[in-house]
Motif scaffolding. Structure first.
Motif, mmCIF file in Angstrom:
data_model
loop_
_atom_site.group_PDB
_atom_site.id
_atom_site.type_symbol
_atom_site.label_atom_id
_atom_site.label_comp_id
_atom_site.label_asym_id
_atom_site.label_seq_id
_atom_site.Cartn_x
_atom_site.Cartn_y
_atom_site.Cartn_z
ATOM 1 N N ASP A 105 38.207 6.201 -17.234
ATOM 2 C CA ASP A 105 38.396 7.509 -17.863
ATOM 3 C C ASP A 105 37.943 8.647 -16.960
ATOM 4 O OD1 ASP A 105 39.383 6.202 -20.071
ATOM 5 O OD2 ASP A 105 37.502 6.298 -21.219
ATOM 6 N N ARG A 106 36.963 8.406 -16.102
ATOM 7 C CA ARG A 106 36.414 9.464 -15.245
ATOM 8 C C ARG A 106 36.984 9.428 -13.837
ATOM 9 N NH1 ARG A 106 32.374 12.095 -17.597
ATOM 10 N NH2 ARG A 106 31.636 12.936 -15.607
ATOM 11 N N GLY A 107 37.998 8.598 -13.599
ATOM 12 C CA GLY A 107 38.649 8.586 -12.297
ATOM 13 C C GLY A 107 37.870 7.888 -11.214
ATOM 14 N N ILE A 108 36.969 6.962 -11.571
ATOM 15 C CA ILE A 108 36.197 6.224 -10.570
ATOM 16 C C ILE A 108 36.987 5.003 -10.104
ATOM 17 C CG2 ILE A 108 33.982 5.127 -10.094
ATOM 18 C CD1 ILE A 108 33.821 8.105 -10.658
ATOM 19 N N CYS A 109 37.842 4.440 -10.969
ATOM 20 C CA CYS A 109 38.671 3.286 -10.621
ATOM 21 C C CYS A 109 40.001 3.428 -11.340
ATOM 22 C CB CYS A 109 37.974 1.977 -11.011
ATOM 23 S SG CYS A 109 37.761 1.765 -12.786
ATOM 24 N N THR A 110 40.895 2.488 -11.104
ATOM 25 C CA THR A 110 42.189 2.534 -11.788
ATOM 26 C C THR A 110 41.989 2.281 -13.277
ATOM 27 O OG1 THR A 110 42.491 0.185 -11.298
ATOM 28 C CG2 THR A 110 43.457 1.762 -9.761
ATOM 29 N N PRO A 111 42.707 3.007 -14.149
ATOM 30 C CA PRO A 111 42.491 2.856 -15.594
ATOM 31 C C PRO A 111 42.800 1.460 -16.103
ATOM 32 C CG PRO A 111 43.708 4.874 -15.102
ATOM 33 C CD PRO A 111 43.667 4.081 -13.839
ATOM 34 N N GLU A 112 43.733 0.755 -15.459
ATOM 35 C CA GLU A 112 44.141 -0.556 -15.979
ATOM 36 C C GLU A 112 43.267 -1.699 -15.467
ATOM 37 O OE1 GLU A 112 47.044 0.610 -12.617
ATOM 38 O OE2 GLU A 112 45.935 1.553 -14.270
ATOM 39 N N LEU A 113 42.227 -1.410 -14.683
ATOM 40 C CA LEU A 113 41.374 -2.471 -14.163
ATOM 41 C C LEU A 113 40.706 -3.251 -15.296
ATOM 42 C CD1 LEU A 113 39.877 -3.996 -11.935
ATOM 43 C CD2 LEU A 113 38.213 -2.109 -11.850
ATOM 44 N N VAL A 114 40.185 -2.567 -16.299
ATOM 45 C CA VAL A 114 39.520 -3.249 -17.405
ATOM 46 C C VAL A 114 40.509 -4.125 -18.174
ATOM 47 C CG1 VAL A 114 39.881 -1.288 -18.976
ATOM 48 C CG2 VAL A 114 38.019 -2.889 -19.414
ATOM 49 N N CYS A 115 41.772 -3.701 -18.273
ATOM 50 C CA CYS A 115 42.778 -4.510 -18.970
ATOM 51 C C CYS A 115 43.087 -5.782 -18.180
ATOM 52 C CB CYS A 115 44.043 -3.693 -19.179
ATOM 53 S SG CYS A 115 43.791 -2.184 -20.128
ATOM 54 N N TRP A 116 43.110 -5.682 -16.858
ATOM 55 C CA TRP A 116 43.346 -6.876 -16.036
ATOM 56 C C TRP A 116 42.228 -7.902 -16.229
ATOM 57 C CZ3 TRP A 116 44.499 -3.437 -11.182
ATOM 58 C CH2 TRP A 116 45.809 -2.935 -11.285
ATOM 59 N N LEU A 117 41.001 -7.421 -16.264
ATOM 60 C CA LEU A 117 39.870 -8.335 -16.424
ATOM 61 C C LEU A 117 39.866 -8.958 -17.816
ATOM 62 C CD1 LEU A 117 37.007 -6.422 -14.568
ATOM 63 C CD2 LEU A 117 38.593 -8.152 -13.690
ATOM 64 N N ILE A 118 40.235 -8.202 -18.825
ATOM 65 C CA ILE A 118 40.311 -8.768 -20.183
ATOM 66 C C ILE A 118 41.410 -9.829 -20.253
ATOM 67 C CG2 ILE A 118 40.867 -8.228 -22.582
ATOM 68 C CD1 ILE A 118 39.532 -5.523 -22.187
ATOM 69 N N GLU A 119 42.533 -9.579 -19.568
ATOM 70 C CA GLU A 119 43.607 -10.574 -19.543
ATOM 71 C C GLU A 119 43.137 -11.869 -18.883
ATOM 72 O OE1 GLU A 119 48.268 -10.873 -18.032
ATOM 73 O OE2 GLU A 119 46.924 -9.327 -17.242
ATOM 74 N N GLU A 120 42.415 -11.753 -17.775
ATOM 75 C CA GLU A 120 41.903 -12.945 -17.111
ATOM 76 C C GLU A 120 40.832 -13.629 -17.951
ATOM 77 O OE1 GLU A 120 40.744 -12.238 -13.112
ATOM 78 O OE2 GLU A 120 42.527 -11.062 -12.611
ATOM 79 N N LEU A 121 40.073 -12.847 -18.710
ATOM 80 C CA LEU A 121 39.066 -13.443 -19.579
ATOM 81 C C LEU A 121 39.721 -14.251 -20.691
ATOM 82 C CD1 LEU A 121 36.077 -13.716 -20.299
ATOM 83 C CD2 LEU A 121 36.267 -11.583 -21.616
ATOM 84 N N LEU A 122 40.828 -13.764 -21.235
ATOM 85 C CA LEU A 122 41.557 -14.520 -22.250
ATOM 86 C C LEU A 122 42.129 -15.812 -21.668
ATOM 87 C CD1 LEU A 122 43.480 -11.629 -24.085
ATOM 88 C CD2 LEU A 122 41.692 -13.067 -25.058
ATOM 89 N N ASP A 123 42.615 -15.738 -20.448
ATOM 90 C CA ASP A 123 43.170 -16.944 -19.813
ATOM 91 C C ASP A 123 42.096 -17.992 -19.536
ATOM 92 O OD1 ASP A 123 45.640 -15.765 -19.882
ATOM 93 O OD2 ASP A 123 45.556 -15.028 -17.812
ATOM 94 N N SER A 124 40.874 -17.572 -19.371
ATOM 95 C CA SER A 124 39.803 -18.507 -19.002
ATOM 96 C C SER A 124 39.112 -19.129 -20.210
ATOM 97 C CB SER A 124 38.751 -17.786 -18.149
ATOM 98 O OG SER A 124 38.100 -16.779 -18.917
ATOM 99 N N GLN A 125 39.461 -18.700 -21.435
ATOM 100 C CA GLN A 125 38.761 -19.168 -22.617
ATOM 101 C C GLN A 125 39.659 -20.037 -23.480
ATOM 102 O OE1 GLN A 125 35.497 -18.574 -23.107
ATOM 103 N NE2 GLN A 125 35.487 -17.386 -21.187
#
Length: 638
Positions: A105-125
């Motif tokens: 939200d503050r422009g420190i990283c790409t906005p979709e980075l957290v969504c990518w990590l959540i997707e990988e977390l779902l795949d790992s569980q």
């Protein structure tokens, strides 16, 4: 010399260290180990903004975003590989995801980075662990969709669809519903990513059922039966009519076959079984009915299923009281859930007797019938008149008038059947509401999904609305004298009013005829000097009022004078006596010897008239005296 990996680069190592500091700070800011509440922003916002402090000005934004992503993934993989999702220390993963939401939200990283990590977390569980991950998604849904959603939507859609493929619709039905609700609440209503623009049917949804005791049938394929028995069943036996004995050598006369009468054959549940379950293929792919042969088979199968369903319903209603007469088992539909009905022969009799099962099939039929009615010539012309049309949603097939009548009659029959009971009326109304909304949804897709997003209200419109609201709700003062009210100042005791003013004779004493006539003459003079049209109208109305009141008073005791009143003429000559001089001037020289004789006659006439004037007002004596004095004065002058 070995080339260092990306994670070993100095900028990335610095960012990873700062992320670890953030996680340590998050433990003190959020002491709980559960998914909720979210990590407070105020306690970590300073450290989040400092993630780029170790970068020099030579690094552009792309490099900085990549460095933060690499450091975040390194920390993320380290946590999920070493901590079980049910462990309380797994809260560090939730804190890391909250930090990355704030970074995006503050422009420190790409906005979709957290969504990518959540997707990988779902795949790992496992599916059980995915429920916990989905708890996090549901609790952070508004924050995730609040900003830059156009960059995150495809990741959400991909991860949720992949999760749905992993889940069982029968065993994980509630979890599947949570996933669908998350998508519906997250994506805008007019988003095209969840719209079936081409109108494709779910033909992969096959129904398997048994042809015989051990052979299942796939997708409505033909049953394997014995050729001899099939021939015996398919051939129609000829009617054998007994013939009378014939004489030897007589010529045989062929007997006429009786006229064939088409009768509806009510199948047994065993024979109905394959016919009933073949209907599911038509439900999953309605375009099969464009072929006349398939359409006729569908009509026949639906009719036979309806007859068997009525038999089953009677048994069910009579045995368990679902008709609403005794109120038993009325709420069993709230707990009844069947993601996909079983197709075993042993269960078919019980399913036909189940009212919930019957409603399920009838709703499928209503959906298919509505689809057929949308293909009539009239309905297709209405869709073709639209400015922008999605050609893939239009079909070349046109439903004939006869088939349209059948479809309409079928829909009415199903509606009447569903509404047979009080609880059924509520169910039918719900189904009608859903189907009506579905028609609007289909029309929106036919129109190529025009945008339904309304532009934000302009500042000028908002200010005008606020001004109008203030004006409409402001406290209003009552005027001293509202418009149209009577002047009550005469009630004021201090301004010659009050109770004593109400006792004035002029308020309750009717004016005499003489006063009214004088008032008319005064108004006549004022009329000649009127300045505008309003004043003229007011004076004319006053004169007409006084004239009417004078005539009304004369009606009581001076009825004879009314014959002398001429419309539009002055009333003074009628109600006022004339002097001798006035009479003489009026008669002139018409009579040569008009001296004393005239005065004598005038005396009598003047007295008679004077006696009759104002008799009702009590002024008779005064008028007579004035008349006599006037007559004497006239004689002296003569």
């Amino acid at each position: 010399m070995a080339v260092p990996s990306a994670a070993e680069l100095q900028p990335i190592v610095s960012v990873a260290g700062r992320l670890q500091v953030l996680l340590d700070l998050a433990r003190s800011v959020k002491p709980s180990t559960t998914v909720e509440p979210a990590l407070p922003i105020n306690g970590i916002i300073g450290e989040v903004d400092a993630l780029h402090d170790d970068f020099s000005d030579d690094y552009d934004q792309t490099y900085r975003f990549s460095a933060v992503e690499t450091a975040a993934r390194k920390t993320f993989y380290s946590l999920i590989s070493s901590i079980d999702i049910q462990d309380p220390t797994f809260v560090q993963v939730w804190n890391l995801l909250d930090v990355l939401i704030l970074c995006g939200d503050r422009g420190i990283c790409t906005p979709e980075l957290v969504c990518w990590l959540i997707e990988e977390l779902l795949d790992s569980q496992t599916s059980h662990g995915c429920r916990t991950v989905f708890d996090y998604l549901e609790s952070r849904r508004e924050r995730l969709a609040q900003k830059d959603f156009h960059k995150k939507n495809l990741v959400f859609l991909r991860s949720c669809n992949e999760l749905l493929r992993r889940l069982s619709r029968a065993e994980d039905a509630i979890f599947c519903g949570r996933v669908f609700f998350f998508l519906f609440q997250t994506f805008p209503l007019g988003d095209k990513s969840s719209v079936n623009l081409r109108g494709e049917f779910h033909v992969e949804n096959t129904t398997k059922f048994e042809v015989s005791g051990s052979q299942p049938e796939h997708d409505g394929e033909k049953m394997e039966v014995d050729p001899a028995s099939a021939k015996a069943e398919t051939e129609t036996p000829k009617a054998s009519t007994p013939q009378p004995p014939t004489k030897p050598g007589a010529k045989a006369i062929p007997a006429k076959a009786p006229p064939k009468k088409e009768e509806e054959v009510v199948l047994s549940n065993s024979d109905l079984y394959p016919v009933f379950w073949r209907l599911q293929k038509d439900f999953s792919d309605p375009t099969r009915l464009f072929a006349a042969r398939n359409f006729q088979a569908f009509q026949k199968g639906l009719t036979q299923a309806a007859e068997a369903g009525k038999r089953g319903t009677k048994r069910k209603l009579g045995s368990s009281g679902i008709d609403g007469t005794n109120g038993a088992n009325v709420d069993h539909f709230a707990e009844n859930y069947n993601p996909k009905y079983l197709t075993s022969r042993e269960l078919f009799d019980l399913e036909l007797s189940d009212l919930a099962f019957q409603r399920h099939i009838l709703v499928q039929t209503l959906i298919l019938v509505d689809f057929l009615l949308s293909l009539t010539e009239k309905a297709k012309k209405r869709l073709a008149s639209l400015e922008t049309t999605n050609k893939s949603m239009l079909y070349n097939y046109t439903l004939s008038e006869e088939d349209a009548k059948w479809a309409t009659a079928t829909r009415q029959t199903i509606t009447a059947y569903l509404s047979a009971t009080h609880e059924g009326k509520l169910f039918n109304r719900m189904v009608d509401t859903v189907l009506a909304r579905d028609k609007n949804w289909i029309r929106w897709k036919v129109e190529s999904c025009p945008s339904i997003v309304r532009d934000p209200v302009s500042t000028e419109s908002e200010l005008d609305a606020r001004k109008g609201a203030r004006e409409a709700t402001r406290i209003r003062r009552m005027p001293d004298r509202p418009t149209g009210t009577m002047d009550l100042s005469f009630l004021d005791e201090g301004s010659v009013g009050g109770l004593e003013a109400l006792k004035e004779p002029t308020r309750y004493t009717a004016p005499s005829i003489t006063e009214l006539v004088d008032g008319i003459q005064t108004d006549q003079l004022d009329l000649e000097m009127a300045m505008d049209e309003g004043e003229t109208m007011s004076l004319q109305n006053a004169m007409a009022n006084k004239r009417w009141r004078a005539v009304r008073q004369a009606r009581a005791n001076q009825l004879g004078l009314l014959d002398k009143i001429e419309p539009g003429k002055d009333l003074a000559p009628v109600f006022r006596p004339k002097s001798e001089k006035q009479i003489a001037e009026t008669e002139g020289d018409s009579d040569g010897d008009a001296g004393l004789g005239s005065s004598g006659n005038n005396e009598t006439t003047a007295l008679e008239v004077a006696v009759t004037v104002d008799n009702e007002s009590g002024a008779q004596a005064e008028v007579v005296e004035q008349a006599v004095e006037s007559d004497k004065a006239g004689q002296t002058i003569s």
